[in-house]
Design a protein around this motif. Structure first.
Motif, PDB file in Angstrom:
ATOM      1  N   ALA A  33       4.333   6.105   7.660  1.00 14.63           N
ATOM      2  CA  ALA A  33       3.335   5.083   7.355  1.00 14.63           C
ATOM      3  C   ALA A  33       3.641   3.852   8.203  1.00 14.63           C
ATOM      4  O   ALA A  33       4.710   3.247   8.063  1.00 14.63           O
ATOM      5  CB  ALA A  33       3.354   4.734   5.872  1.00 14.63           C
ATOM      6  N   VAL A  34       2.719   3.492   9.077  1.00 15.15           N
ATOM      7  CA  VAL A  34       2.915   2.352   9.970  1.00 15.15           C
ATOM      8  C   VAL A  34       2.496   1.084   9.236  1.00 15.15           C
ATOM      9  O   VAL A  34       1.316   0.906   8.901  1.00 15.15           O
ATOM     10  CB  VAL A  34       2.104   2.517  11.269  1.00 15.15           C
ATOM     11  CG1 VAL A  34       2.359   1.341  12.210  1.00 15.15           C
ATOM     12  CG2 VAL A  34       2.464   3.835  11.950  1.00 15.15           C
ATOM     13  N   THR A  35       3.449   0.202   8.975  1.00 13.29           N
ATOM     14  CA  THR A  35       3.190  -0.995   8.180  1.00 13.29           C
ATOM     15  C   THR A  35       4.000  -2.159   8.751  1.00 13.29           C
ATOM     16  O   THR A  35       4.456  -2.092   9.892  1.00 13.29           O
ATOM     17  CB  THR A  35       3.514  -0.729   6.694  1.00 13.29           C
ATOM     18  OG1 THR A  35       3.172  -1.865   5.907  1.00 13.29           O
ATOM     19  CG2 THR A  35       4.968  -0.364   6.493  1.00 13.29           C
ATOM     20  N   TYR A  36       4.180  -3.207   7.956  1.00 19.75           N
ATOM     21  CA  TYR A  36       4.915  -4.374   8.463  1.00 19.75           C
ATOM     22  C   TYR A  36       5.506  -5.142   7.295  1.00 19.75           C
ATOM     23  O   TYR A  36       4.866  -5.308   6.250  1.00 19.75           O
ATOM     24  CB  TYR A  36       3.986  -5.290   9.257  1.00 19.75           C
ATOM     25  CG  TYR A  36       4.710  -6.312  10.110  1.00 19.75           C
ATOM     26  CD1 TYR A  36       5.282  -5.947  11.325  1.00 19.75           C
ATOM     27  CD2 TYR A  36       4.838  -7.627   9.696  1.00 19.75           C
ATOM     28  CE1 TYR A  36       5.947  -6.875  12.114  1.00 19.75           C
ATOM     29  CE2 TYR A  36       5.501  -8.567  10.476  1.00 19.75           C
ATOM     30  CZ  TYR A  36       6.057  -8.181  11.684  1.00 19.75           C
ATOM     31  OH  TYR A  36       6.726  -9.110  12.466  1.00 19.75           O
ATOM     32  N   ARG A  37       6.729  -5.602   7.477  1.00 19.30           N
ATOM     33  CA  ARG A  37       7.398  -6.425   6.483  1.00 19.30           C
ATOM     34  C   ARG A  37       7.085  -7.889   6.788  1.00 19.30           C
ATOM     35  O   ARG A  37       7.618  -8.475   7.722  1.00 19.30           O
ATOM     36  CB  ARG A  37       8.915  -6.163   6.519  1.00 19.30           C
ATOM     37  CG  ARG A  37       9.723  -7.168   5.750  1.00 19.30           C
ATOM     38  CD  ARG A  37      11.186  -6.768   5.635  1.00 19.30           C
ATOM     39  NE  ARG A  37      11.838  -6.481   6.898  1.00 19.30           N
ATOM     40  CZ  ARG A  37      12.272  -7.391   7.761  1.00 19.30           C
ATOM     41  NH1 ARG A  37      12.096  -8.688   7.512  1.00 19.30           N
ATOM     42  NH2 ARG A  37      12.882  -7.041   8.875  1.00 19.30           N
ATOM     43  N   ILE A  38       6.221  -8.496   5.979  1.00 18.63           N
ATOM     44  CA  ILE A  38       5.815  -9.885   6.211  1.00 18.63           C
ATOM     45  C   ILE A  38       6.957 -10.851   5.914  1.00 18.63           C
ATOM     46  O   ILE A  38       7.221 -11.783   6.675  1.00 18.63           O
ATOM     47  CB  ILE A  38       4.591 -10.236   5.353  1.00 18.63           C
ATOM     48  CG1 ILE A  38       3.368  -9.414   5.799  1.00 18.63           C
ATOM     49  CG2 ILE A  38       4.281 -11.734   5.439  1.00 18.63           C
ATOM     50  CD1 ILE A  38       2.890  -9.704   7.205  1.00 18.63           C
ATOM     51  N   ASP A  39       7.653 -10.639   4.812  1.00 19.69           N
ATOM     52  CA  ASP A  39       8.768 -11.506   4.453  1.00 19.69           C
ATOM     53  C   ASP A  39      10.022 -11.130   5.236  1.00 19.69           C
ATOM     54  O   ASP A  39      10.056 -10.127   5.946  1.00 19.69           O
ATOM     55  CB  ASP A  39       9.050 -11.418   2.951  1.00 19.69           C
ATOM     56  CG  ASP A  39       7.957 -12.057   2.115  1.00 19.69           C
ATOM     57  OD1 ASP A  39       7.168 -12.829   2.669  1.00 19.69           O
ATOM     58  OD2 ASP A  39       7.907 -11.769   0.902  1.00 19.69           O
ATOM     59  N   ALA A  70       0.832  -1.206   0.000  1.00 17.30           N
ATOM     60  CA  ALA A  70       0.000   0.000   0.000  1.00 17.30           C
ATOM     61  C   ALA A  70       0.867   1.257   0.000  1.00 17.30           C
ATOM     62  O   ALA A  70       0.556   2.246  -0.671  1.00 17.30           O
ATOM     63  CB  ALA A  70      -0.946   0.000   1.210  1.00 17.30           C
ATOM     64  N   CYS A  71       1.958   1.241   0.767  1.00 16.34           N
ATOM     65  CA  CYS A  71       2.874   2.387   0.789  1.00 16.34           C
ATOM     66  C   CYS A  71       3.507   2.591  -0.581  1.00 16.34           C
ATOM     67  O   CYS A  71       3.598   3.722  -1.086  1.00 16.34           O
ATOM     68  CB  CYS A  71       3.971   2.166   1.821  1.00 16.34           C
ATOM     69  SG  CYS A  71       3.427   1.945   3.517  1.00 16.34           S
ATOM     70  N   ASN A  99      -1.057   0.376   5.780  1.00 17.12           N
ATOM     71  CA  ASN A  99      -1.730  -0.700   5.059  1.00 17.12           C
ATOM     72  C   ASN A  99      -3.078  -0.267   4.495  1.00 17.12           C
ATOM     73  O   ASN A  99      -3.777  -1.059   3.880  1.00 17.12           O
ATOM     74  CB  ASN A  99      -1.907  -1.915   5.971  1.00 17.12           C
ATOM     75  CG  ASN A  99      -0.596  -2.632   6.225  1.00 17.12           C
ATOM     76  OD1 ASN A  99       0.468  -2.076   6.010  1.00 17.12           O
ATOM     77  ND2 ASN A  99      -0.659  -3.873   6.674  1.00 17.12           N
ATOM     78  N   ASP A 100      -3.451   0.966   4.725  1.00 20.14           N
ATOM     79  CA  ASP A 100      -4.677   1.558   4.209  1.00 20.14           C
ATOM     80  C   ASP A 100      -4.294   2.366   2.971  1.00 20.14           C
ATOM     81  O   ASP A 100      -3.920   3.535   3.068  1.00 20.14           O
ATOM     82  CB  ASP A 100      -5.305   2.446   5.292  1.00 20.14           C
ATOM     83  CG  ASP A 100      -6.654   3.028   4.900  1.00 20.14           C
ATOM     84  OD1 ASP A 100      -6.890   3.232   3.692  1.00 20.14           O
ATOM     85  OD2 ASP A 100      -7.462   3.294   5.809  1.00 20.14           O
ATOM     86  N   ALA A 101      -4.379   1.740   1.801  1.00 18.97           N
ATOM     87  CA  ALA A 101      -3.876   2.358   0.573  1.00 18.97           C
ATOM     88  C   ALA A 101      -4.514   3.712   0.273  1.00 18.97           C
ATOM     89  O   ALA A 101      -3.799   4.674  -0.049  1.00 18.97           O
ATOM     90  CB  ALA A 101      -4.049   1.400  -0.607  1.00 18.97           C
ATOM     91  N   TYR A 111      16.174   0.815  -1.610  1.00 19.33           N
ATOM     92  CA  TYR A 111      16.339  -0.488  -2.254  1.00 19.33           C
ATOM     93  C   TYR A 111      15.093  -1.368  -2.156  1.00 19.33           C
ATOM     94  O   TYR A 111      14.926  -2.295  -2.943  1.00 19.33           O
ATOM     95  CB  TYR A 111      17.540  -1.231  -1.655  1.00 19.33           C
ATOM     96  CG  TYR A 111      17.432  -1.446  -0.156  1.00 19.33           C
ATOM     97  CD1 TYR A 111      16.771  -2.537   0.370  1.00 19.33           C
ATOM     98  CD2 TYR A 111      17.994  -0.537   0.726  1.00 19.33           C
ATOM     99  CE1 TYR A 111      16.649  -2.727   1.734  1.00 19.33           C
ATOM    100  CE2 TYR A 111      17.890  -0.710   2.096  1.00 19.33           C
ATOM    101  CZ  TYR A 111      17.216  -1.806   2.594  1.00 19.33           C
ATOM    102  OH  TYR A 111      17.088  -1.980   3.939  1.00 19.33           O
ATOM    103  N   ARG A 112      14.193  -1.113  -1.190  1.00 19.34           N
ATOM    104  CA  ARG A 112      12.997  -1.940  -1.035  1.00 19.34           C
ATOM    105  C   ARG A 112      11.809  -1.400  -1.831  1.00 19.34           C
ATOM    106  O   ARG A 112      10.703  -1.952  -1.758  1.00 19.34           O
ATOM    107  CB  ARG A 112      12.621  -2.060   0.452  1.00 19.34           C
ATOM    108  CG  ARG A 112      11.662  -3.234   0.741  1.00 19.34           C
ATOM    109  CD  ARG A 112      11.356  -3.348   2.231  1.00 19.34           C
ATOM    110  NE  ARG A 112      12.547  -3.586   3.001  1.00 19.34           N
ATOM    111  CZ  ARG A 112      13.129  -4.772   3.141  1.00 19.34           C
ATOM    112  NH1 ARG A 112      12.618  -5.836   2.545  1.00 19.34           N
ATOM    113  NH2 ARG A 112      14.227  -4.898   3.850  1.00 19.34           N
ATOM    114  N   ASP A 113      12.000  -0.342  -2.578  1.00 21.69           N
ATOM    115  CA  ASP A 113      10.876   0.349  -3.204  1.00 21.69           C
ATOM    116  C   ASP A 113      10.706   0.021  -4.679  1.00 21.69           C
ATOM    117  O   ASP A 113      10.291   0.859  -5.479  1.00 21.69           O
ATOM    118  CB  ASP A 113      11.034   1.859  -3.002  1.00 21.69           C
ATOM    119  CG  ASP A 113      11.061   2.236  -1.535  1.00 21.69           C
ATOM    120  OD1 ASP A 113      10.322   1.605  -0.758  1.00 21.69           O
ATOM    121  OD2 ASP A 113      11.824   3.140  -1.154  1.00 21.69           O
ATOM    122  N   THR A 114      11.020  -1.219  -5.051  1.00 20.81           N
ATOM    123  CA  THR A 114      10.908  -1.632  -6.452  1.00 20.81           C
ATOM    124  C   THR A 114       9.482  -1.485  -6.971  1.00 20.81           C
ATOM    125  O   THR A 114       9.270  -1.090  -8.123  1.00 20.81           O
ATOM    126  CB  THR A 114      11.357  -3.097  -6.615  1.00 20.81           C
ATOM    127  OG1 THR A 114      12.573  -3.296  -5.901  1.00 20.81           O
ATOM    128  CG2 THR A 114      11.564  -3.439  -8.071  1.00 20.81           C
TER     129      THR A 114
END
Length: 376
Positions: free
Chosen positions: A258-264, A78-79, A231-233, A97-100
């Motif tokens: 933006a409060v989110t979470y890295r699942i992997d 969502a971010c 997580n709220d797009a 680097y994580r923003d592909t």
């Protein structure tokens, strides 16, 4: 008049308007969601589904040896997508680097977006064509670059804003603080998006900062801070759109958390089970950005089984194309080692290039001679 009343010591701004809300801003699941544009929701949903599939395919390519490394953004889509869709045509994106996914959603070819992570080039696309800076592997070094570009745009009178993305770990780097300070002092049209996914590799948030939120850090630099559910797009899109509009209109910089979470895991080289437990991951899976949006769209009659299948099919097409093209070995020219190092090559580079050229020619001649040698 005391010394503290003089202009040199007077506070630049009242702190209260700069403070973020106590709770992350949300739209999905609230009455305000009923007013959201259906076209925007459909665009966000399609890109989220494609982004999730892109993450899975790129992770598989890493396991197959086609990528050197891949930092997945599963759970953070969502971010990524909201950031790309909040940009105007002339705005610039400065990714980490994580923003592909943000880079691809901005219009960069999916294979070219992976060139750095494949190890072929520092970047596989022309930043000027797409107005996307190269993916930044060093933490936060892209932030001062974003400020510099935004400041230059302001000086030249261009209605251009920059969006710089960084993770929570990147906020501990000096470049982060320098960038925010320069941006505020120069009133640069730049927005900083901190994706707080809970961990800087294995370092938890509590060991990164003692601030109430990352958004609160904005006050110390003299810019507004915004806190949003990552997580709220639609919520991320609205907050970033407002901040980018404010920047273009001369309002200066904004810091968005933006409060989110890295699942992997952090990357394919990381074992996330060593520093977090399954219950924590399960709790965030229940707050999945795609499922949150699906529920809202389904309730409003904007998404049915056919719509889900179309989105899944489009995502699968993207993955198949990525897979096929990434399995083709690139044609690499060793002489490209010397390209784009300096605008004009130094004597040392010219000498090294000549040496390599001679060695390659000698190897080629030896290969020809071996082929031409008659067999006994």
């Amino acid at each position: 008049m005391t010394v503290l009343d003089t202009p040199a010591w007077r506070p630049r701004a009242d702190a209260a308007p700069l403070l973020p809300d106590q709770e992350p801003y949300r739209l999905l699941g609230t009455p305000a969601a009923a007013e959201l544009d259906p076209g925007l929701l459909r665009a966000l949903y399609g890109q989220l589904v494609r982004g999730r599939r892109y993450n899975r395919q790129a992770t598989a390519l890493t396991k197959q040896g086609r990528l050197a490394v891949y930092p997945s953004s599963t759970g953070q889509e969502a971010c990524e997508i909201a950031a790309a869709l909040a940009l105007g045509p002339r705005d610039w994106l400065f990714p980490s680097y994580r923003d592909t996914l943000a880079v691809v959603a901005r219009g960069v070819d999916p294979v070219e977006a992976l060139t750095l992570l494949r190890g072929d080039w520092h970047t596989g696309y022309d930043p000027r064509v797409h107005r996307v800076a190269p993916l930044s592997t060093p933490l936060s070094t892209q932030l001062p670059h974003a400020v510099g570009l935004a400041h230059a745009a302001r000086l030249s009178g261009d209605a251009v804003a920059a969006l710089a993305m960084v993770g929570d770990g990147g906020t501990s780097e000096g470049d982060f603080h320098e960038a925010l300070n320069f941006a505020a002092v120069w009133h640069a049209p730049v927005v900083f998006l901190v994706q707080n996914n809970g961990f800087a590799i294995s370092v938890p948030l509590a060991k990164q900062t003692a601030a109430p939120t990352f958004a609160h850090k904005a006050v110390g630099y003299g810019m507004p801070g915004r806190l949003v559910d990552g997580n709220d797009a639609p919520a991320v899109h609205r907050v970033l759109t407002d901040a980018m509009n404010r920047a273009r209109d001369g309002g200066g910089p904004t810091l968005v958390e933006a409060v989110t979470y890295r699942i992997d895991a952090h990357t394919n080289a990381d074992d996330a089970t060593r520093y977090r437990d399954d219950d924590e991951v399960a709790a965030w899976r229940a707050h999945d950005p795609i499922e949150l949006l699906e529920r809202e769209m389904t309730a409003r009659g904007l998404l049915d089984d056919d719509g889900r299948q179309r989105a899944a099919d489009e995502a699968e097409t993207l993955a198949a194309d990525l897979r096929e093209r990434m399995h083709a070995d690139p044609a690499l020219d060793p002489m490209e080692l010397f390209a784009h190092v300096y605008a004009e090559q130094t004597p040392q580079l010219r000498e090294q290039a000549a040496q390599l050229r001679a060695e390659l020619a000698a190897e080629a001649e030896a290969d020809r001679a071996q082929v031409a040698e008659p067999r006994s």
